[in-house]
Design an enzyme around this catalytic site. Structure first.
Site, short mmCIF file in Angstrom:
data_model
loop_
_atom_site.label_atom_id
_atom_site.label_comp_id
_atom_site.label_asym_id
_atom_site.label_seq_id
_atom_site.Cartn_x
_atom_site.Cartn_y
_atom_site.Cartn_z
N HIS A 193 34.96 -7.22 -0.45
CA HIS A 193 33.87 -7.29 0.53
C HIS A 193 34.31 -6.60 1.83
O HIS A 193 35.48 -6.67 2.21
CB HIS A 193 33.50 -8.75 0.81
CG HIS A 193 32.25 -8.89 1.60
ND1 HIS A 193 32.23 -8.74 2.96
CD2 HIS A 193 30.97 -9.10 1.22
CE1 HIS A 193 30.98 -8.88 3.39
NE2 HIS A 193 30.19 -9.09 2.36
N GLU B 164 27.05 -2.10 -0.61
CA GLU B 164 26.71 -2.73 0.66
C GLU B 164 27.12 -1.83 1.81
O GLU B 164 28.30 -1.83 2.21
CB GLU B 164 27.45 -4.07 0.81
CG GLU B 164 27.18 -5.07 -0.28
CD GLU B 164 27.49 -6.50 0.16
OE1 GLU B 164 26.60 -7.33 0.11
OE2 GLU B 164 28.63 -6.76 0.61
#
Ligand code: PGA
Length: 254
Positions: free
Chosen positions: A98, A170
């Site tokens: 992430h 993302e």
């Protein structure tokens, strides 16, 4: 119609104590279970709240998982939780790479590679995050950055292993900002990811970055997008349920 099943995963980040997690699941579980014929759903709490979520989800088909792991199975690694440990308690998914971990905690494409391997060996599906920063985006380097993350993080796997991954595109500038990417542009980037390495055509690919109930359908209408990795909009059961319902409906009509 594609055979890839839609997936909506709630990345709770550093929110929700065990007690708060239990209260969430109490409101979430019945309506979410009713959506399962249309989409896979996963809750990804902080480590400390995984057990509360696991026990509250027993007898449902809603999955749970973690937001990070360590690749060594055990040892003198103070503060770490291994992929093997996550597998043993039944985590179905684990986020890897992430952007917050990359930016704040030193995650690299090399550690992503090790974690992905360890998770696959522990029968936990990695949700591998990739995405460009605002500077890279402005410099027109989105594809360059994302392709590098994909080849460095996943190049060592064989096609069958890659087919079982989940990848979340993302854009860093879209995370938590309320400024989602343009769905067509996200679709294009994800389409390029699918073409980079063998197996990725079958892997599920999610969009993440300010996905909400009112834009989920626009993303899920795109042919390459199979659902969402959702932060802020997953923190309230009603908002997340609405997002899933809106996204899954369009996705299943495709
Ligand atoms: P956001 O976060 O939905 O709050 O933008 C997404 C993520 O970080 O995975």
């Amino acid at each position: 119609m594609t055979k890839r099943r839609p997936l909506f995963a709630a990345n709770w980040k550093c929110y929700k104590t065990p007690e708060e997690a239990r209260a969430y699941v109490a409101d979430f579980v019945v309506p979410a279970d009713a959506l399962i014929p249309r989409a896979d759903i996963a809750l990804l709490p902080p480590f400390i709240s995984i057990e509360a979520v696991r026990s509250a989800l027993e007898k449902t088909t809603i999955a749970f998982g973690a937001q990070d792991c360590y690749y060594e199975p055990r040892g003198a690694f103070t503060g770490e939780v291994s992929a093997v440990m996550l597998g043993e308690i039944g985590c179905k998914y684990c986020v890897v790479g992430h952007s917050e971990r990359r930016r704040l905690f030193g995650e690299t494409d090399e550690s992503v590679r090790e974690k992905v391997t360890a998770l696959l060996a522990a029968s936990v599906t990695p949700i591998v995050c990739v995405g460009e920063t605002l500077e890279e985006y402005k410099a027109g380097q989105t594809l360059l950055r994302v392709m590098q993350q994909i080849s460095d993080g996943l190049g060592h796997l064989d096609d069958d292993e890659r087919a079982n991954l989940v990848i979340a595109y993302e854009p860093v500038w879209a995370i938590g900002t309320g400024l989602a990417d343009d769905p067509e542009s996200a679709n294009k980037t994800i389409g390029s990811i699918r073409q980079t390495l063998g197996g990725l055509d079958e892997a599920r690919m999610l969009y993440g970055g300010s996905m909400k109930a009112d834009n989920a359908a626009a993303f899920c209408a795109q042919p390459n997008i199979d659902g969402g990795l959702v932060g802020s909009a997953s923190l309230e059961p009603a908002a997340f349920l609405k997002l899933i319902a809106n996204g899954a409906q369009v996705r299943n009509e495709r």
